[in-house]
Every structure is written in structure tokens, then in C-alpha cells.
Design an enzyme around this catalytic site. Structure first.
Site, PDB file in Angstrom:
ATOM      1  N   VAL A   1     -11.001  -9.073   2.505  1.00 50.22           N
ATOM      2  CA  VAL A   1      -9.969  -9.677   1.663  1.00 50.22           C
ATOM      3  C   VAL A   1      -9.802  -8.847   0.398  1.00 50.22           C
ATOM      4  O   VAL A   1     -10.795  -8.403  -0.188  1.00 50.22           O
ATOM      5  CB  VAL A   1     -10.393 -11.116   1.257  1.00 50.22           C
ATOM      6  CG1 VAL A   1      -9.388 -11.724   0.280  1.00 50.22           C
ATOM      7  CG2 VAL A   1     -10.552 -12.007   2.483  1.00 50.22           C
ATOM      8  N   CYS A   2      -8.546  -8.604  -0.005  1.00 52.62           N
ATOM      9  CA  CYS A   2      -8.307  -7.972  -1.305  1.00 52.62           C
ATOM     10  C   CYS A   2      -7.137  -8.682  -1.985  1.00 52.62           C
ATOM     11  O   CYS A   2      -6.825  -9.812  -1.650  1.00 52.62           O
ATOM     12  CB  CYS A   2      -8.054  -6.480  -1.149  1.00 52.62           C
ATOM     13  SG  CYS A   2      -6.512  -6.104  -0.313  1.00 52.62           S
ATOM     14  N   ALA A   3      -6.487  -8.023  -2.946  1.00 52.29           N
ATOM     15  CA  ALA A   3      -5.415  -8.695  -3.679  1.00 52.29           C
ATOM     16  C   ALA A   3      -4.156  -8.854  -2.834  1.00 52.29           C
ATOM     17  O   ALA A   3      -3.549  -9.920  -2.795  1.00 52.29           O
ATOM     18  CB  ALA A   3      -5.100  -7.936  -4.964  1.00 52.29           C
TER      19      ALA A   3
END
Lengths: 76, 379
Positions: B72-74
Site C-alpha cells: 500500500v502507498c499513497a
């Protein structure tokens, strides 16, 4: 500020600005300065985190009209 | 190379099924500690993506070999980058499309109760900790504290074969953009909010809750009683439905009270909150089910997946609600609120008052981030 290498990452989004920065700094000798230019606001904190983790030195950073410029001195 | 990926909705469905998931969040430490994906069956680890640039093996010892790893990232770029690295090393890695930005837009419907007269759903926007409600009765529907993704409510109404007729906001929200005015316009229904929270004449039509204390809809009598429960904002109300459910807005939470400081008058509003807690809510029975507009912590989610608790239990567990001495209560509540404010709350308030309007992209950006409307540490 005078730089030995300029990495232009304008228009690129995460993770590319930092990937380019890593490739750029790998070409430099210790003590030389890289200029990174990016337009991705998300990369600002990430770039600072990367500099800290890799022990390079962030000499200066500024923002003008959505363009972020960083000067980093490669670690000894 | 293509790597496995999943949508935010698919992640929600996995969580609803109780799947045990390992999340590798590759944002920087600050963003991760501020706001992350949480769930009762979720294990989460933070290693920023840029650490993988210098050492692709950096995470090896800390990742499970036998389990799916969701990166997961931005916005979904860096998580794909890391998932590709892990995939190449033999891990089962899947990247969350659109990252936390997409996660912030996901809504989850949880049935609370169904009786002859009404059907009540809690709608949980999990990333924001925002809760809204839909109440159905005889083909009519009321929506309480809707988020701005109004299609979600219209689709749910269509599935239930009902027409949305009433839209209620418990207060002027500071942490998310209300879907109230837009949903009212689209469905031709009445929008209710207090005049005292709007502070001016908005460009949209509304019915003041100050003058509409008894709202009924459906053939069967479904009474929605607006209680004046100021404290979080001066015009906050709670909705008491069929004398069984207290939709408490941001006044009363499962784990605490609403914060009174977002108007710059913390002590004054804390005193109003005192009067609400010890005068207005005091008469309600212990078995009334309190259903708030937010949750701050996963411990507030019960075994049925509902954020809700009996009023009696909340009274017993809440330190502030046992502090009957007014000055001590005010000190405690006003003092506790001096933490961080919700991101962009001034802009969001202006939008909800109709003083400002923004496009979809800007609205998404403004709403990104954690919810900070509760007074923490005073459960």
C-alpha cells in the site's frame, strides 16, 4: 547553488522521482552535489526520508509554483 | 512485468470475510503513523519504498513467506514498484490500486437492525472513520450524515426499492464534505441541519432542525426526534429514532465525547457539552443503542461489525461522563482537545456551509487523512 548533476523528474509521480534520484547519485563521487527537480508533492517527504536513510546531506530545498528543487551532497 | 493487484473494494470485501491479511505500507514513516489501513484481521508493517532502492532484500526477514502481502502507498505507484520487487523474490505480493487515496473513498454497509417498522443500516467509510446511516420504512428512506459520494446512497435505496425522502445532518461537519445538499437536490428530498451551524444563508435549500423537532416518514410511524445536543458544535443534534436508537453525531462516541475546540471557543463549547451530557442525555434509558458519526479506534467496532454501544455501558466506561462537577468536566474535555485538528478543516467547513465549492479531485485531496473529531484518551 552549483550542482555536479541535475536530475529532472518533473511530471513524474511516485516512485519515479526517487528512483531517478538514486540512479543520479550513484553516478557521483562522495562530496559531489546533485540537484533534483520534481513536481510531485508526495515525493517531498519521501525524498527527505530517503536522504536521511542513505546518510546523504540535504543542503537546501525550495518550492516555487509547484516545482520542488533539492540539493543533496553525496555521503562520504 | 505485471504484478497482482486489487481494488480498494476488493480489499474491503476480504476484510469483511475476516481474511487474515498482511499489509506492507511503503509510505514514509510520518504518513504511516498518521493514518493507515486497520482491521481486526490485519497485520501491518511499514517499510518506506525508498529503502528498497538501496537494498531489495531490506524486508526479507520481516515478511511472511506463506501469506499474501498487500502493498500500500499513497496513490498506487510505489506499492506496485515494491510488489514487483517482492514478486521477483518469490513472495506473494499484491498491490492496492490507487493506494490510500482509493481507500479513502470506500464505503461499507453494515445492517444494524430490522424490525417491522424500520430497517437501519450503518454505512462505514472505513479509512475516514466516518459513519452515516440509512433508515428504511415502507418504501421511504432517510439518510443521516451522508458522505459526499451520493451515488452510494442512491444505489442502496434502489436495492431496497425505496425512495429517499429525508436527509439529515447532525451538525456541520469539519472532517468530511457532506453529501446532504447534493443528495437532497438530486432526489428532491428535504435537507435538515441546524441554522446555528450554518451561520448565514447557504446557497442550498434546507429545513432548520431547530423548528423541526419531530420528523416522520414512512407509512408506519418512525419518529425521528432531534435533540439539541450542543458541545461538538453549537448546533449539534442527535437523532432519537423510535426511542431505541440514538444517532449521536459527533456528540457522543462509543469511546468518548466529541471535541469542542474546532470553533476556537473550547471552554465555552465544553460547557455546552456538559449540559448536553448531564441534562439532555441523562433522561435516556441505558438500553438505548448509541450510533455515532465517527469512530476513532477499532475497539469501538463490536462483534457484529457495528460501531455502537448501549448508552448505559458508555456511561459506565466514560470517565468524562462520570465527572459531574462542571469545572472539572470542562477542564478535562477542553484540555484533551488541544491535539491535532482534522486536515483542511477550515476549507471543509466552508464547503459544507456552501461558501466554497471544489471539483472532485480537490475534494478527494481535502478529505485524505485521518479522522480527528473525537476527544481521545478519555474513554
Amino acid at each position: 547553488m552549483k550542482a555536479d548533476l541535475t536530475v529532472d523528474a518533473k511530471g513524474l509521480s511516485c516512485p519515479m522521482p526517487i528512483v531517478r534520484a538514486k540512479k543520479g547519485i550513484d553516478q557521483l563521487n562522495a562530496g559531489e552535489v546533485m540537484e533534483l527537480i520534481t513536481t510531485d508533492p508526495g515525493s517531498v517527504k519521501d525524498f527527505q526520508g530517503w536522504v536521511k536513510q542513505t546518510n546523504h546531506e540535504l543542503l537546501e530545498h525550495r518550492e516555487e509554483g509547484g516545482v520542488y528543487t533539492f540539493y543533496v551532497k553525496k555521503a562520504e | 512485468m505485471t504484478v497482482n493487484h486489487l481494488s480498494a473494494e476488493q480489499l474491503r470485501d476480504k476484510m469483511n470475510k475476516g481474511e487474515s491479511l498482511f499489509i506492507l505500507d511503503v509510505r514514509n514513516e510520518g504518513d504511516y503513523s498518521d493514518w493507515k489501513i486497520e482491521g481486526k484481521t490485519i497485520e501491518s508493517l511499514n517499510i518506506p519504498y525508498f529503502e528498497f532502492l538501496d537494498d531489495e532484500d531490506v524486508a526479507d526477514g520481516r515478511l511472511p513467506k506463506d501469506k499474501e502481502i498487500v502493498t500500500v502507498c499513497a496513490k498506487g505507484g510505489s506499492s506496485r514498484f515494491v510488489a514487483e520487487i517482492l514478486d521477483g523474490k518469490g513472495f506473494r505480493a499484491t498491490s492496492l490500486d490507487g493506494g490510500m487515496k482509493a481507500w479513502s473513498l470506500v464505503y461499507n454497509t453494515v445492517p444494524v437492525d430490522e424490525e417491522n417498522q424500520l430497517k437501519l443500516y450503518q454505512i462505514n467509510r472505513m479509512a475516514k472513520g466516518c459513519l452515516s446511516y440509512m433508515i428504511f420504512s415502507r418504501g421511504e428512506a432517510a439518510v443521516v450524515d451522508p458522505g459526499r459520494h451520493i451515488d452510494f446512497y442512491m444505489e442502496l435505496a434502489a436495492r431496497e426499492g425505496a425512495k429517499i425522502t429525508h436527509i439529515l445532518d447532525s451538525h456541520l461537519h469539519a472532517d468530511h464534505i457532506s453529501g446532504g445538499p447534493a443528495l437532497a437536490e438530486k432526489t428532491g428530498s428535504a435537507y435538515y441541519i441546524t441554522t446555528s451551524d450554518l451561520q448565514g444563508t447557504p446557497p442550498f435549500a434546507y429545513r432548520p432542525l431547530e423548528e423541526n423537532k419531530h420528523i416522520r416518514f414512512g407509512d408506519v410511524e418512525v419518529e425521528v426526534l432531534a435533540l439539541q445536543t450542543p458541545g461538538h458544535t453549537p448546533g449539534s443534534v442527535s437523532f432519537f429514532i423510535n426511542k431505541r436508537f440514538l444517532l449521536s453525531g459527533d456528540t457522543l462516541f462509543v469511546g468518548g465525547l466529541g471535541r469542542p475546540d474546532l470553533g476556537g471557543k473550547a471552554r465555552e463549547w465544553a460547557e455546552m457539552l456538559y449540559d448536553t451530557v448531564f441534562n439532555q442525555l441523562n433522561d435516556l434509558a441505558d438500553d438505548v443503542l448509541v450510533l455515532p458519526a465517527h469512530f476513532a479506534d477499532l475497539s469501538e467496532v463490536n462483534e457484529k461489525g457495528i460501531v455502537g454501544e448501549g448508552l448505559g455501558t458508555i456511561r459506565r466506561n466514560n470517565k468524562a461522563m462520570q465527572t459531574t462537577e462542571k469545572a472539572a468536566f470542562t477542564d478535562m474535555v477542553a484540555g484533551a482537545a488541544s491535539t491535532q485538528t482534522p486536515p483542511n478543516y477550515e476549507a471543509i467547513i466552508a464547503i459544507n456551509r456552501g461558501e466554497k465549492s471544489v471539483g472532485e479531485e480537490e475534494a478527494t485531496e481535502l478529505e485524505i487523512g485521518p479522522n480527528r473529531c473525537a476527544v481521545h484518551h478519555h474513554g
